[in-house]
Motif scaffolding. Sequence first.
Motif, PDB file in Angstrom:
ATOM      1  N   ALA A 293       0.833  -1.209   0.000  1.00 43.56           N
ATOM      2  CA  ALA A 293       0.000   0.000   0.000  1.00 43.56           C
ATOM      3  C   ALA A 293       0.867   1.259   0.000  1.00 43.56           C
ATOM      4  CB  ALA A 293      -0.933  -0.010   1.216  1.00 43.56           C
ATOM      5  N   THR A 294       1.970   1.199   0.725  1.00 42.21           N
ATOM      6  CA  THR A 294       2.896   2.339   0.767  1.00 42.21           C
ATOM      7  C   THR A 294       3.530   2.556  -0.601  1.00 42.21           C
ATOM      8  OG1 THR A 294       3.361   1.975   3.122  1.00 42.21           O
ATOM      9  CG2 THR A 294       4.977   3.254   1.873  1.00 42.21           C
ATOM     10  N   ARG A 295       3.918   1.446  -1.265  1.00 36.93           N
ATOM     11  CA  ARG A 295       4.489   1.569  -2.606  1.00 36.93           C
ATOM     12  C   ARG A 295       3.467   2.151  -3.582  1.00 36.93           C
ATOM     13  NH1 ARG A 295       4.830  -1.534  -7.102  1.00 36.93           N
ATOM     14  NH2 ARG A 295       3.851  -3.333  -6.122  1.00 36.93           N
ATOM     15  N   ASP A 296       2.207   1.755  -3.430  1.00 43.32           N
ATOM     16  CA  ASP A 296       1.153   2.308  -4.288  1.00 43.32           C
ATOM     17  C   ASP A 296       1.018   3.820  -4.083  1.00 43.32           C
ATOM     18  OD1 ASP A 296       0.632  -0.162  -5.361  1.00 43.32           O
ATOM     19  OD2 ASP A 296      -1.128  -0.567  -4.120  1.00 43.32           O
ATOM     20  N   ASP A 297       1.145   4.259  -2.833  1.00 44.35           N
ATOM     21  CA  ASP A 297       1.100   5.707  -2.558  1.00 44.35           C
ATOM     22  C   ASP A 297       2.250   6.417  -3.262  1.00 44.35           C
ATOM     23  OD1 ASP A 297      -1.101   5.269  -0.993  1.00 44.35           O
ATOM     24  OD2 ASP A 297      -0.191   5.923   0.897  1.00 44.35           O
ATOM     25  N   ALA A 298       3.445   5.826  -3.175  1.00 45.21           N
ATOM     26  CA  ALA A 298       4.612   6.417  -3.845  1.00 45.21           C
ATOM     27  C   ALA A 298       4.389   6.490  -5.347  1.00 45.21           C
ATOM     28  CB  ALA A 298       5.870   5.604  -3.525  1.00 45.21           C
ATOM     29  N   LEU A 299       3.826   5.428  -5.920  1.00 40.95           N
ATOM     30  CA  LEU A 299       3.518   5.429  -7.355  1.00 40.95           C
ATOM     31  C   LEU A 299       2.539   6.541  -7.716  1.00 40.95           C
ATOM     32  CD1 LEU A 299       3.202   1.602  -8.114  1.00 40.95           C
ATOM     33  CD2 LEU A 299       4.777   3.190  -9.230  1.00 40.95           C
ATOM     34  N   GLY A 300       1.549   6.766  -6.853  1.00 36.13           N
ATOM     35  CA  GLY A 300       0.572   7.832  -7.096  1.00 36.13           C
ATOM     36  C   GLY A 300       1.233   9.206  -7.159  1.00 36.13           C
ATOM     37  N   TRP A 301       2.180   9.450  -6.247  1.00 36.86           N
ATOM     38  CA  TRP A 301       2.890  10.737  -6.254  1.00 36.86           C
ATOM     39  C   TRP A 301       3.810  10.842  -7.472  1.00 36.86           C
ATOM     40  CZ3 TRP A 301       1.264  14.756  -3.797  1.00 36.86           C
ATOM     41  CH2 TRP A 301       0.519  14.596  -2.623  1.00 36.86           C
ATOM     42  N   THR A 302       4.370   9.727  -7.884  1.00 40.39           N
ATOM     43  CA  THR A 302       5.192   9.721  -9.104  1.00 40.39           C
ATOM     44  C   THR A 302       4.366  10.141 -10.313  1.00 40.39           C
ATOM     45  OG1 THR A 302       6.678   8.013  -8.269  1.00 40.39           O
ATOM     46  CG2 THR A 302       6.530   8.244 -10.641  1.00 40.39           C
ATOM     47  N   GLU A 303       3.159   9.606 -10.410  1.00 42.68           N
ATOM     48  CA  GLU A 303       2.286   9.963 -11.528  1.00 42.68           C
ATOM     49  C   GLU A 303       1.945  11.452 -11.506  1.00 42.68           C
ATOM     50  OE1 GLU A 303       1.606   8.103 -14.160  1.00 42.68           O
ATOM     51  OE2 GLU A 303       2.920   6.635 -13.205  1.00 42.68           O
ATOM     52  N   LYS A 304       1.726  12.007 -10.301  1.00 47.18           N
ATOM     53  CA  LYS A 304       1.452  13.452 -10.183  1.00 47.18           C
ATOM     54  C   LYS A 304       2.649  14.272 -10.654  1.00 47.18           C
ATOM     55  CE  LYS A 304      -1.913  13.220  -6.400  1.00 47.18           C
ATOM     56  NZ  LYS A 304      -2.223  13.581  -4.998  1.00 47.18           N
ATOM     57  N   ALA A 305       3.837  13.826 -10.277  1.00 46.61           N
ATOM     58  CA  ALA A 305       5.053  14.534 -10.693  1.00 46.61           C
ATOM     59  C   ALA A 305       5.162  14.553 -12.210  1.00 46.61           C
ATOM     60  CB  ALA A 305       6.288  13.871 -10.068  1.00 46.61           C
ATOM     61  N   LYS A 306       4.980  13.394 -12.820  1.00 46.85           N
ATOM     62  CA  LYS A 306       5.102  13.296 -14.279  1.00 46.85           C
ATOM     63  C   LYS A 306       4.037  14.130 -14.984  1.00 46.85           C
ATOM     64  CE  LYS A 306       5.391   8.920 -15.450  1.00 46.85           C
ATOM     65  NZ  LYS A 306       5.189   7.452 -15.296  1.00 46.85           N
ATOM     66  N   ALA A 307       2.810  14.093 -14.460  1.00 46.14           N
ATOM     67  CA  ALA A 307       1.709  14.834 -15.096  1.00 46.14           C
ATOM     68  C   ALA A 307       1.963  16.339 -15.067  1.00 46.14           C
ATOM     69  CB  ALA A 307       0.391  14.504 -14.402  1.00 46.14           C
ATOM     70  N   SER A 308       2.584  16.815 -14.002  1.00 45.60           N
ATOM     71  CA  SER A 308       2.808  18.265 -13.868  1.00 45.60           C
ATOM     72  C   SER A 308       3.751  18.791 -14.947  1.00 45.60           C
ATOM     73  CB  SER A 308       3.360  18.600 -12.479  1.00 45.60           C
ATOM     74  OG  SER A 308       4.667  18.090 -12.332  1.00 45.60           O
ATOM     75  N   LEU A 309       4.633  17.930 -15.461  1.00 44.51           N
ATOM     76  CA  LEU A 309       5.589  18.378 -16.483  1.00 44.51           C
ATOM     77  C   LEU A 309       4.942  18.546 -17.853  1.00 44.51           C
ATOM     78  CD1 LEU A 309       8.804  16.330 -15.588  1.00 44.51           C
ATOM     79  CD2 LEU A 309       8.332  18.750 -15.148  1.00 44.51           C
ATOM     80  N   GLY A 310       3.666  18.185 -17.964  1.00 46.42           N
ATOM     81  CA  GLY A 310       2.967  18.341 -19.238  1.00 46.42           C
ATOM     82  C   GLY A 310       2.904  19.778 -19.715  1.00 46.42           C
ATOM     83  N   LEU A 311       3.040  20.737 -18.788  1.00 45.26           N
ATOM     84  CA  LEU A 311       2.987  22.154 -19.159  1.00 45.26           C
ATOM     85  C   LEU A 311       4.331  22.683 -19.663  1.00 45.26           C
ATOM     86  CD1 LEU A 311       0.791  23.746 -16.326  1.00 45.26           C
ATOM     87  CD2 LEU A 311       0.240  23.587 -18.760  1.00 45.26           C
ATOM     88  N   LEU A 312       5.380  21.876 -19.506  1.00 47.21           N
ATOM     89  CA  LEU A 312       6.712  22.317 -19.931  1.00 47.21           C
ATOM     90  C   LEU A 312       6.985  21.868 -21.363  1.00 47.21           C
ATOM     91  CD1 LEU A 312       8.506  23.903 -17.944  1.00 47.21           C
ATOM     92  CD2 LEU A 312       6.847  22.474 -16.741  1.00 47.21           C
ATOM     93  N   PRO A 313       7.784  22.633 -22.108  1.00 50.51           N
ATOM     94  CA  PRO A 313       8.065  22.265 -23.505  1.00 50.51           C
ATOM     95  C   PRO A 313       8.794  20.930 -23.597  1.00 50.51           C
ATOM     96  CG  PRO A 313       9.500  24.061 -22.773  1.00 50.51           C
ATOM     97  CD  PRO A 313       8.476  23.876 -21.710  1.00 50.51           C
ATOM     98  N   GLU A 314       8.506  20.188 -24.658  1.00 52.42           N
ATOM     99  CA  GLU A 314       9.173  18.899 -24.861  1.00 52.42           C
ATOM    100  C   GLU A 314      10.671  19.111 -25.047  1.00 52.42           C
ATOM    101  OE1 GLU A 314       7.603  16.410 -27.890  1.00 52.42           O
ATOM    102  OE2 GLU A 314       5.507  16.706 -27.271  1.00 52.42           O
ATOM    103  N   SER A 315      11.453  18.266 -24.369  1.00 47.91           N
ATOM    104  CA  SER A 315      12.914  18.352 -24.482  1.00 47.91           C
ATOM    105  C   SER A 315      13.518  17.104 -23.859  1.00 47.91           C
ATOM    106  CB  SER A 315      13.446  19.588 -23.743  1.00 47.91           C
ATOM    107  OG  SER A 315      13.227  19.450 -22.346  1.00 47.91           O
ATOM    108  N   GLU A 316      14.804  16.922 -24.105  1.00 46.91           N
ATOM    109  CA  GLU A 316      15.499  15.780 -23.501  1.00 46.91           C
ATOM    110  C   GLU A 316      15.498  15.891 -21.981  1.00 46.91           C
ATOM    111  OE1 GLU A 316      19.827  13.436 -23.789  1.00 46.91           O
ATOM    112  OE2 GLU A 316      19.568  15.412 -24.729  1.00 46.91           O
ATOM    113  N   LEU A 317      15.663  17.115 -21.484  1.00 44.88           N
ATOM    114  CA  LEU A 317      15.669  17.317 -20.034  1.00 44.88           C
ATOM    115  C   LEU A 317      14.311  16.976 -19.422  1.00 44.88           C
ATOM    116  CD1 LEU A 317      17.776  20.585 -19.633  1.00 44.88           C
ATOM    117  CD2 LEU A 317      18.278  18.352 -18.604  1.00 44.88           C
TER     118      LEU A 317
END
Length: 333
Positions: A293-317
Amino acid sequence: MGLDTPNHKPHDVLAGLLSGDMDRVNALIRQRMASRHAPRIPEVTAHLVEAGGKRLRPMLTLAAARMCGYEGDDHVKLAATVEFIHTATLLHDDVVDESEKRRGRPTANLLWDNKSSVLVGDYLFARSFQLMVETGSLRVLDILANAAATIAEGEVLQLTAAQDLRTSEDIYLQVVRGKTAALFSAATEVGGVIAGVEEAQIRALHDYGDALGIAFQIVDDLLDYQGDASSTGKNVGDDFRERKLTLPVIKAVAAASDEERRFWKRTIEKGDQRDGDLEEALRLLRLHGTLEATRDDALGWTEKAKASLGLLPESELRDLLIDLADFVVARVY
């Protein structure tokens, strides 16, 4: 990108991509941690700074600034600022926790003493403020000063929450936001601020750092119960022995029977730990599925982190920062 290949870990690739900037950051760190009058300062600081850490937080500042098209020099000063704040908090944490090992090496307070660790930590905080002022940005100063205050607040909250069985997941999250995520989010946010990007992107960078920092700390707490001491630098069960009420245990306490609750009260609240207690704690965590359950929580926060970068321009970084979020949780597979 192959996360399971040692040569292709996202933070290593990121370090390679930012190597020129990181060389400048490291040179600035060495320059600013010097002291003409107190040679113990560079001795203690060098022990931590040269310990071979990943420099993840300063890299986040460099990556955020470069991703946003920044071409000046202030990102180097801000990356060094972030590393100084981080190092200062480590020195203070090891005193508070009475730790004897960090990154597999003896802590500064063990090699020198508590007084040296606290005072050198104070010196590094002061140095960090000198550096951030040099950027001339009041907004940057505001963000990093708030982060420093939030870190201290989170540590004080942890003092009272860590051994109290009434500590909820919400309070745990508040502690984690303070002691870990505040510096991650400040590190990424200031990169966007000095680059002068639009407010929505600055907010997205903050949100990425916040979610990444939370995932990072949850995984660290999880690794304490199922990690490999040779790679984590900690022994399995250190948090249990130090009576820290982290997320896996908070979840187990919430699901506990009366008898199980008495076990947690004796071992965590009262500190009466006996032979076999760690094994029993691990059995209860597995019984109630709290590690998963703890790992699932960590995965949920990972998905939030990745989703937030959708507003940034595409790049290698940007792709690397997305991979980095995945890698944080991949450590517990």
